[in-house]
Design a protein around this motif. Structure first.
Motif, short mmCIF file in Angstrom:
data_model
loop_
_atom_site.label_atom_id
_atom_site.label_comp_id
_atom_site.label_asym_id
_atom_site.label_seq_id
_atom_site.Cartn_x
_atom_site.Cartn_y
_atom_site.Cartn_z
N GLN A 1 36.97 6.63 173.53
CA GLN A 1 37.20 6.40 174.95
C GLN A 1 38.03 7.52 175.56
O GLN A 1 37.73 8.02 176.65
CB GLN A 1 37.90 5.05 175.17
CG GLN A 1 38.10 4.70 176.63
CD GLN A 1 36.79 4.61 177.41
OE1 GLN A 1 35.78 4.15 176.91
NE2 GLN A 1 36.81 5.08 178.65
N LYS A 2 39.05 7.96 174.84
CA LYS A 2 39.89 9.08 175.32
C LYS A 2 39.08 10.37 175.42
O LYS A 2 39.23 11.13 176.37
CB LYS A 2 41.09 9.28 174.40
CG LYS A 2 42.12 8.18 174.53
CD LYS A 2 43.25 8.35 173.54
CE LYS A 2 44.17 7.14 173.60
NZ LYS A 2 45.12 7.10 172.50
N GLN A 3 38.20 10.60 174.45
CA GLN A 3 37.36 11.80 174.48
C GLN A 3 36.35 11.72 175.65
O GLN A 3 36.07 12.73 176.30
CB GLN A 3 36.63 12.00 173.15
CG GLN A 3 37.55 12.20 171.96
CD GLN A 3 38.54 13.32 172.16
OE1 GLN A 3 38.20 14.40 172.61
NE2 GLN A 3 39.80 13.04 171.84
N THR A 4 35.84 10.53 175.91
CA THR A 4 34.92 10.32 177.03
C THR A 4 35.62 10.59 178.35
O THR A 4 35.10 11.30 179.21
CB THR A 4 34.34 8.90 176.99
OG1 THR A 4 33.61 8.71 175.77
CG2 THR A 4 33.40 8.64 178.17
N GLU A 5 36.82 10.05 178.49
CA GLU A 5 37.60 10.24 179.72
C GLU A 5 37.94 11.72 179.93
O GLU A 5 38.06 12.16 181.08
CB GLU A 5 38.87 9.39 179.68
CG GLU A 5 38.58 7.91 179.80
CD GLU A 5 39.77 7.03 179.48
OE1 GLU A 5 40.89 7.55 179.21
OE2 GLU A 5 39.60 5.79 179.51
N ALA A 6 38.09 12.46 178.84
CA ALA A 6 38.39 13.90 178.93
C ALA A 6 37.13 14.74 179.17
O ALA A 6 37.22 15.96 179.28
CB ALA A 6 39.09 14.36 177.65
N GLY A 7 35.96 14.09 179.25
CA GLY A 7 34.71 14.80 179.51
C GLY A 7 34.13 15.50 178.30
O GLY A 7 33.32 16.40 178.44
N ARG A 8 34.53 15.07 177.10
CA ARG A 8 34.07 15.73 175.87
C ARG A 8 32.88 15.05 175.19
O ARG A 8 32.41 15.55 174.18
CB ARG A 8 35.22 15.82 174.87
CG ARG A 8 36.34 16.73 175.31
CD ARG A 8 37.36 16.88 174.20
NE ARG A 8 38.53 17.55 174.71
CZ ARG A 8 39.71 16.96 174.92
NH1 ARG A 8 39.89 15.69 174.62
NH2 ARG A 8 40.72 17.65 175.40
N ILE A 9 32.45 13.90 175.72
CA ILE A 9 31.35 13.17 175.07
C ILE A 9 30.21 12.97 176.06
O ILE A 9 30.41 12.50 177.17
CB ILE A 9 31.83 11.83 174.50
CG1 ILE A 9 32.78 12.08 173.33
CG2 ILE A 9 30.65 10.97 174.07
CD1 ILE A 9 33.31 10.83 172.66
N PHE A 10 29.01 13.32 175.60
CA PHE A 10 27.79 13.14 176.38
C PHE A 10 27.17 11.76 176.10
O PHE A 10 26.71 11.09 177.01
CB PHE A 10 26.80 14.25 176.03
CG PHE A 10 25.44 14.08 176.63
CD1 PHE A 10 25.23 14.31 177.98
CD2 PHE A 10 24.36 13.70 175.85
CE1 PHE A 10 23.98 14.16 178.54
CE2 PHE A 10 23.10 13.54 176.41
CZ PHE A 10 22.91 13.78 177.76
#
Length: 87
Positions: free
Chosen positions: A29-38
């Motif tokens: 979730q943190k990686q998604t919020e940081a824009g790192r997950i497609f």
């Protein structure tokens, strides 16, 4: 320019995977919020999961992946492959 990296997370220890699942999901979730997950998801056959990261280099993505509790706690392995998305 950002690239896509498909990260296969094969199951190593199902018990550890169950135990660290909340931490893993929080990490994602943190990686998604940081824009790192497609995209991300589990394989329905129990073989593990797949996360498609966005980044500049494979090395950058590997450093992020190693922070995933699934990896750091030995619940899953990982394979990283640069992925060329075709639309």
């Amino acid at each position: 320019m950002s690239n896509y990296y498909a990260v296969f997370l094969p199951m190593l220890d199902q018990e550890k995977s169950m135990h660290y699942r909340p931490d893993h999901l929080s990490f994602l979730q943190k990686q998604t919020e940081a824009g790192r997950i497609f995209a991300k998801g589990r394989f329905t056959d129990g073989a593990g999961g797949l996360v498609i990261y966005i980044g500049e280099t494979k090395n950058e993505i590997e450093q992020i992946v190693k922070q995933d509790p699934y990896i750091s706690q030995g619940a899953r392995g990982y394979e990283i492959h640069e992925w060329e998305m075709v639309k």
